[in-house]
Design a protein around this motif. Structure first.
Motif, mmCIF file in Angstrom:
data_model
loop_
_atom_site.group_PDB
_atom_site.id
_atom_site.type_symbol
_atom_site.label_atom_id
_atom_site.label_comp_id
_atom_site.label_asym_id
_atom_site.label_seq_id
_atom_site.Cartn_x
_atom_site.Cartn_y
_atom_site.Cartn_z
ATOM 1 N N ARG A 1 -8.881 2.559 -13.250
ATOM 2 C CA ARG A 1 -7.871 1.595 -13.672
ATOM 3 C C ARG A 1 -8.389 0.175 -13.482
ATOM 4 N NH1 ARG A 1 -2.483 3.827 -12.934
ATOM 5 N NH2 ARG A 1 -1.800 1.849 -12.015
ATOM 6 N N PRO A 2 -8.035 -0.765 -14.341
ATOM 7 C CA PRO A 2 -8.480 -2.159 -14.155
ATOM 8 C C PRO A 2 -8.012 -2.762 -12.836
ATOM 9 C CG PRO A 2 -7.609 -1.824 -16.375
ATOM 10 C CD PRO A 2 -7.292 -0.577 -15.604
ATOM 11 N N SER A 3 -6.934 -2.224 -12.276
ATOM 12 C CA SER A 3 -6.413 -2.727 -10.996
ATOM 13 C C SER A 3 -6.975 -1.980 -9.792
ATOM 14 C CB SER A 3 -4.888 -2.610 -10.992
ATOM 15 O OG SER A 3 -4.499 -1.248 -11.190
ATOM 16 N N ALA A 4 -7.853 -1.009 -10.018
ATOM 17 C CA ALA A 4 -8.338 -0.154 -8.933
ATOM 18 C C ALA A 4 -9.468 -0.825 -8.161
ATOM 19 C CB ALA A 4 -8.814 1.177 -9.484
ATOM 20 N N ARG A 5 -9.638 -0.372 -6.912
ATOM 21 C CA ARG A 5 -10.752 -0.823 -6.061
ATOM 22 C C ARG A 5 -11.589 0.369 -5.635
ATOM 23 N NH1 ARG A 5 -5.969 -3.890 -4.795
ATOM 24 N NH2 ARG A 5 -6.465 -6.101 -5.115
ATOM 25 N N LEU A 6 -12.886 0.122 -5.498
ATOM 26 C CA LEU A 6 -13.831 1.134 -5.033
ATOM 27 C C LEU A 6 -14.228 0.818 -3.597
ATOM 28 C CD1 LEU A 6 -15.736 3.572 -5.812
ATOM 29 C CD2 LEU A 6 -17.475 1.824 -6.246
ATOM 30 N N ILE A 7 -14.148 1.822 -2.721
ATOM 31 C CA ILE A 7 -14.582 1.687 -1.324
ATOM 32 C C ILE A 7 -15.682 2.713 -1.085
ATOM 33 C CG2 ILE A 7 -13.897 1.906 1.095
ATOM 34 C CD1 ILE A 7 -11.061 1.089 0.245
ATOM 35 N N ASN A 8 -16.838 2.261 -0.624
ATOM 36 C CA ASN A 8 -17.951 3.188 -0.375
ATOM 37 C C ASN A 8 -18.365 3.137 1.085
ATOM 38 O OD1 ASN A 8 -20.042 4.983 -0.568
ATOM 39 N ND2 ASN A 8 -21.327 3.719 -1.892
ATOM 40 N N VAL A 9 -18.119 4.239 1.806
ATOM 41 C CA VAL A 9 -18.577 4.392 3.191
ATOM 42 C C VAL A 9 -19.484 5.619 3.309
ATOM 43 C CG1 VAL A 9 -16.640 3.191 4.267
ATOM 44 C CG2 VAL A 9 -16.441 5.651 3.769
ATOM 45 N N LEU B 1 -10.433 9.973 -11.306
ATOM 46 C CA LEU B 1 -10.596 8.526 -11.127
ATOM 47 C C LEU B 1 -9.514 7.742 -11.860
ATOM 48 C CD1 LEU B 1 -14.467 8.161 -11.600
ATOM 49 C CD2 LEU B 1 -13.202 7.868 -9.469
ATOM 50 N N ALA B 2 -9.071 8.264 -12.993
ATOM 51 C CA ALA B 2 -8.143 7.520 -13.847
ATOM 52 C C ALA B 2 -6.785 7.293 -13.206
ATOM 53 C CB ALA B 2 -7.978 8.252 -15.177
ATOM 54 N N ASP B 3 -6.442 8.080 -12.189
ATOM 55 C CA ASP B 3 -5.117 7.987 -11.580
ATOM 56 C C ASP B 3 -5.104 7.241 -10.253
ATOM 57 O OD1 ASP B 3 -3.867 9.421 -13.630
ATOM 58 O OD2 ASP B 3 -4.403 11.339 -12.723
ATOM 59 N N ILE C 1 0.828 -1.210 0.000
ATOM 60 C CA ILE C 1 0.000 0.000 0.000
ATOM 61 C C ILE C 1 0.859 1.255 0.000
ATOM 62 C CG2 ILE C 1 -1.932 -1.160 1.122
ATOM 63 C CD1 ILE C 1 -1.194 0.389 3.691
ATOM 64 N N THR C 2 2.117 1.151 0.423
ATOM 65 C CA THR C 2 3.003 2.305 0.410
ATOM 66 C C THR C 2 3.206 2.771 -1.028
ATOM 67 O OG1 THR C 2 4.150 1.522 2.384
ATOM 68 C CG2 THR C 2 5.293 3.163 1.036
ATOM 69 N N GLY C 3 2.890 4.013 -1.275
ATOM 70 C CA GLY C 3 3.034 4.568 -2.609
ATOM 71 C C GLY C 3 1.801 4.428 -3.475
ATOM 72 N N ALA C 4 0.811 3.622 -3.055
ATOM 73 C CA ALA C 4 -0.431 3.520 -3.814
ATOM 74 C C ALA C 4 -1.180 4.843 -3.744
ATOM 75 C CB ALA C 4 -1.294 2.380 -3.263
ATOM 76 N N ARG C 5 -2.021 5.080 -4.735
ATOM 77 C CA ARG C 5 -2.724 6.357 -4.845
ATOM 78 C C ARG C 5 -4.187 6.204 -4.433
ATOM 79 N NH1 ARG C 5 -0.648 7.251 -10.871
ATOM 80 N NH2 ARG C 5 -1.009 5.009 -10.750
ATOM 81 N N ALA C 6 -4.589 7.007 -3.475
ATOM 82 C CA ALA C 6 -5.966 6.982 -2.981
ATOM 83 C C ALA C 6 -6.660 8.291 -3.327
ATOM 84 C CB ALA C 6 -5.999 6.754 -1.473
ATOM 85 N N LEU C 7 -7.848 8.180 -3.879
ATOM 86 C CA LEU C 7 -8.678 9.351 -4.176
ATOM 87 C C LEU C 7 -9.869 9.335 -3.234
ATOM 88 C CD1 LEU C 7 -9.259 11.775 -6.125
ATOM 89 C CD2 LEU C 7 -10.725 10.178 -7.395
ATOM 90 N N VAL C 8 -9.993 10.361 -2.386
ATOM 91 C CA VAL C 8 -11.089 10.466 -1.427
ATOM 92 C C VAL C 8 -12.115 11.442 -1.982
ATOM 93 C CG1 VAL C 8 -11.755 11.018 0.930
ATOM 94 C CG2 VAL C 8 -9.518 9.985 0.482
ATOM 95 N N VAL C 9 -13.312 10.958 -2.268
ATOM 96 C CA VAL C 9 -14.380 11.792 -2.818
ATOM 97 C C VAL C 9 -15.245 12.256 -1.654
ATOM 98 C CG1 VAL C 9 -16.266 11.938 -4.467
ATOM 99 C CG2 VAL C 9 -14.309 10.442 -4.932
ATOM 100 N N GLY C 10 -15.151 13.545 -1.338
ATOM 101 C CA GLY C 10 -15.828 14.100 -0.171
ATOM 102 C C GLY C 10 -14.799 14.727 0.747
#
Length: 332
Positions: free
Chosen positions: A228-236, A199-201, A144-153
């Motif tokens: 990205r095909p390797s991306a995951r979506l987290i919805n809270v 989202l693309a990044d 997870i180190t260096g992975a890119r997280a996009l927080v919507v909100g």
């Protein structure tokens, strides 16, 4: 002859709308106000005489049906961060102040999201599944180190998530109403209209936005195709932020690698939903913010705000009824 002196002003009447359970203790509230607990069938009769409505049952949709055609409590407080179930036209157009329970869930949800990121990267849900099948299958996992997280909100929950993920070594960015650079919690914040580009990044897209007209169904087939095909979506955030059928189709087709979902369009999630059996999906029952002691904390937030009202101080966590969440000042 002097006019008779006015009598003492009675304490405010607080109507508490309960659901399957009642608040754990209302002693702090009862020290400041008269309290009447009601269920949905008795709400309409209780509202006209109430000064305050405390919506303890934050799942209810009964307030709209029970709201009096004129008048009504001057203040409504809900025991949740989300207020979408309260923003029906009659209440929005009224002079009633709405407050929420902002602050109770921020850090617990941030911890939960970090746990989900680690679980997805390390395939912990796969390990548990294989253990149940008594299967020894070695796999490699992800850093997870260096992975890119996009927080919507970009509200308090989104900010807490950003801090927690950044502390774990992820590169964090955000999406909100207003673009800005070098945000202390979220780094670069993209405007909502550029969600698709952002989202693309991302390796992990975390939805923590309130449900409003602008955010409803914002993650649809087109948005998922930008990921990205390797991306995951987290919805809270709220289930209605995502077009659920589009997400199921994207997961089946490998458009994205997986999802961790704590909220759904319809709750409880139907047993017939394909999400239950997807190996690349983690399903949890809307529990990301419910750490031990959360019910007591909700009562405390309301009691402290009630003290503000009784003492003539500004209320906290005041919702901008047009925006659908607490505004920049959050007091009134």
């Amino acid at each position: 002859m002097d006019a008779a002196a006015p009598g003492p002003v009675p304490p405010p009447l607080v109507v508490v709308l309960t659901g399957d359970d009642a608040p754990p203790s209302l002693r702090a509230v009862e020290a400041l106000a008269r309290v009447r607990l009601v269920g949905e069938p008795d709400l309409a009769a209780a509202l006209p005489g109430a000064d305050v409505l405390f919506v303890w049952d934050f799942w209810t949709e009964a307030v709209a049906a029970a709201w009096p055609p004129s008048g009504g409590p001057g203040w409504v407080h809900i025991a949740s961060a989300g207020v979408d179930r309260l923003l029906f036209p009659a209440l929005v157009e009224s002079g009633t102040v709405v407050t929420n329970s902002r602050g109770v869930f921020d850090e617990p949800i941030a911890e939960y999201v970090l746990g989900l990121v680690i679980a997805l990267a390390k395939d912990l849900h796969g390990t548990v599944r294989l253990q149940g099948e008594r299967r020894w299958r070695h796999r490699e996992t992800e850093r997870i180190t260096g992975a890119r997280a996009l927080v919507v909100g970009t509200g308090p929950i989104g900010r807490a998530i950003g801090r927690r993920l950044a502390g774990a070594g992820l590169a964090v960015s955000g999406v909100g109403r207003t673009a800005r650079a070098a945000d202390p919690d979220l780094g670069t914040v993209h405007p909502m209209e550029r969600l698709g580009e952002a989202l693309a990044d991302a390796d992990y897209v975390v939805l923590a936005a309130p449900l409003t007209d602008a955010t409803r169904d914002m993650v649809d087939a087109a948005a998922l195709a930008r990921m990205r095909p390797s991306a995951r979506l987290i919805n809270v955030g709220r289930g209605q932020l995502v077009v659920e059928d589009d997400l199921v189709a994207a997961l089946r087709a490998g458009v994205i690698a997986g999802a961790a979902l704590d909220v759904f369009v319809d709750e409880p999630l139907a047993a017939s939903s394909p999400l239950w059996e997807m190996p690349n999906v983690i399903v949890s029952p809307h529990m990301s913010g419910d750490a031990t002691g959360w019910r007591e904390a909700l009562v405390q937030v309301f009691a402290e705000n009630l003290a503000c009202r009784v003492e003539g101080r500004p209320l906290r966590n005041v919702v901008d009824k047009r925006l659908g969440y607490v505004g920049s000042r959050g007091v009134q």
